[in-house]
Design a protein around this motif. Structure first.
Motif, PDB file in Angstrom:
ATOM      1  N   ALA A   1      69.310 -55.402 -47.709  1.00  0.00           N
ATOM      2  CA  ALA A   1      69.605 -56.110 -48.955  1.00  0.00           C
ATOM      3  C   ALA A   1      71.001 -55.787 -49.486  1.00  0.00           C
ATOM      4  O   ALA A   1      71.719 -56.678 -49.957  1.00  0.00           O
ATOM      5  CB  ALA A   1      68.541 -55.785 -49.996  1.00  0.00           C
ATOM      6  N   ARG A   2      71.401 -54.525 -49.431  1.00  0.00           N
ATOM      7  CA  ARG A   2      72.714 -54.144 -49.972  1.00  0.00           C
ATOM      8  C   ARG A   2      73.844 -54.800 -49.188  1.00  0.00           C
ATOM      9  O   ARG A   2      74.871 -55.167 -49.766  1.00  0.00           O
ATOM     10  CB  ARG A   2      72.860 -52.618 -49.962  1.00  0.00           C
ATOM     11  CG  ARG A   2      74.207 -52.103 -50.462  1.00  0.00           C
ATOM     12  CD  ARG A   2      74.522 -52.567 -51.862  1.00  0.00           C
ATOM     13  NE  ARG A   2      75.839 -52.095 -52.294  1.00  0.00           N
ATOM     14  CZ  ARG A   2      76.614 -52.745 -53.165  1.00  0.00           C
ATOM     15  NH1 ARG A   2      76.196 -53.885 -53.725  1.00  0.00           N
ATOM     16  NH2 ARG A   2      77.798 -52.259 -53.495  1.00  0.00           N
TER      17      ARG A   2
ATOM     18  N   ALA B   1      82.942 -53.152 -50.228  1.00  0.00           N
ATOM     19  CA  ALA B   1      82.829 -53.324 -51.674  1.00  0.00           C
ATOM     20  C   ALA B   1      84.128 -52.888 -52.354  1.00  0.00           C
ATOM     21  O   ALA B   1      84.731 -51.879 -51.980  1.00  0.00           O
ATOM     22  CB  ALA B   1      81.648 -52.519 -52.201  1.00  0.00           C
TER      23      ALA B   1
ATOM     24  N   GLU C   1      74.331 -58.232 -50.519  1.00  0.00           N
ATOM     25  CA  GLU C   1      75.033 -58.195 -51.806  1.00  0.00           C
ATOM     26  C   GLU C   1      76.540 -58.039 -51.597  1.00  0.00           C
ATOM     27  O   GLU C   1      77.346 -58.710 -52.256  1.00  0.00           O
ATOM     28  CB  GLU C   1      74.506 -57.038 -52.660  1.00  0.00           C
ATOM     29  CG  GLU C   1      73.071 -57.194 -53.100  1.00  0.00           C
ATOM     30  CD  GLU C   1      72.538 -55.942 -53.789  1.00  0.00           C
ATOM     31  OE1 GLU C   1      73.299 -54.950 -53.888  1.00  0.00           O
ATOM     32  OE2 GLU C   1      71.373 -55.952 -54.226  1.00  0.00           O
TER      33      GLU C   1
ATOM     34  N   GLN D   1      77.930 -61.283 -50.159  1.00  0.00           N
ATOM     35  CA  GLN D   1      77.960 -62.323 -51.180  1.00  0.00           C
ATOM     36  C   GLN D   1      79.130 -62.120 -52.135  1.00  0.00           C
ATOM     37  O   GLN D   1      79.842 -63.071 -52.479  1.00  0.00           O
ATOM     38  CB  GLN D   1      76.641 -62.315 -51.969  1.00  0.00           C
ATOM     39  CG  GLN D   1      76.540 -63.384 -53.056  1.00  0.00           C
ATOM     40  CD  GLN D   1      76.459 -64.782 -52.498  1.00  0.00           C
ATOM     41  OE1 GLN D   1      75.791 -65.032 -51.500  1.00  0.00           O
ATOM     42  NE2 GLN D   1      77.159 -65.721 -53.123  1.00  0.00           N
ATOM     43  N   ALA D   2      79.366 -60.878 -52.555  1.00  0.00           N
ATOM     44  CA  ALA D   2      80.482 -60.583 -53.460  1.00  0.00           C
ATOM     45  C   ALA D   2      81.823 -60.889 -52.812  1.00  0.00           C
ATOM     46  O   ALA D   2      82.792 -61.222 -53.503  1.00  0.00           O
ATOM     47  CB  ALA D   2      80.429 -59.116 -53.890  1.00  0.00           C
TER      48      ALA D   2
END
Length: 232
Positions: free
Chosen positions: A111-112, A169, A115, A118-119
């Motif tokens: 899941a991470r 990230a 994320e 997507q970002a």
């Protein structure tokens, strides 16, 4: 040392980052991939001197094709996203992987990772490309501390693997994680009988060029897209 050819890398691209479908239209092979970006929505010629009828709005001009470039330019197709093809021996890259669990490879994204992608603008359409690739592949997460902070996808065809969708990230950039993720792809490639790891990077992305060159990648050629100029 005989490097893979650009043609081999294009075959690897189609295997590891496939469109939804192919369609032959006149002298052209069309890739149709919805919202998945240029690589899965471009046409390539099937003959040396193609008729432009049916070529569609986006053409991938691979290698030195001066006559085709001139023909497309005269027809209103303008250059978009010049790219470079780069390769490195997988074993050499795997040797750069640091000790310890900085990266973890799996058969699907956690899941991470979704994320983080997507970002970074890698949404459902591009995740669908990874999912439908019918090739040996892996999803690799990179950690900073005990939390996933970056991710990458890698697949292979025969002797050549190709990495895609490298994303770290924002708050964890400039900590060496991108380098670790690329090295992890080299390790995966070596473990899966792919002697070479390859990638595609735009010429405008000078930061990525510096990273890959520093890690030992060799530039073996380039290509660009031509897009039909919209009427004013």
């Amino acid at each position: 040392m005989t490097l893979p050819t650009p043609a081999t890398l294009f075959d690897t691209l189609d295997a590891t980052w496939p469109p939804e479908r192919y369609q032959q239209q006149g002298d052209w092979l069309l890739r149709i991939g919805g919202d998945g970006g240029s690589r899965v929505n471009c046409a390539t010629p099937m003959v040396d001197a193609p008729d432009l009828s049916g070529c569609g709005p986006l053409i991938s001009v691979r290698g030195a094709q001066g006559d085709l470039d001139a023909q497309l330019d005269a027809a209103g197709y303008r250059i978009k996203d010049a790219c470079r093809l780069m390769v490195v021996r997988s074993a050499d890259l795997a040797a750069q992987l640091p000790a310890g669990p900085r990266t973890i490879a799996g058969d699907g994204p956690i899941a991470r990772m979704l994320e983080i992608w997507q970002a970074g603008g890698i949404g459902p359409a591009r995740l669908a490309i990874m999912n439908r690739a019918n090739a040996p592949k892996s999803y690799i997460a990179g950690r900073v501390g005990d939390r996933p902070a970056g991710c990458i996808y890698v697949g292979a065809k025969g002797n050549v693997a190709m990495l895609h969708a490298l994303e770290v990230a924002t708050e964890h950039r400039r900590k060496g994680l991108a380098r670790d993720l690329v090295a992890a792809c080299g390790h995966w490639a070596a473990q899966n009988n792919a002697e070479w790891l390859s990638l595609i990077v735009t010429e405008a992305n000078t930061g990525a060029h510096a990273l890959y060159s520093n890690m030992g990648f060799t530039d073996i050629g380039g290509y660009h897209y031509r897009k039909m100029e919209e009427a004013q």
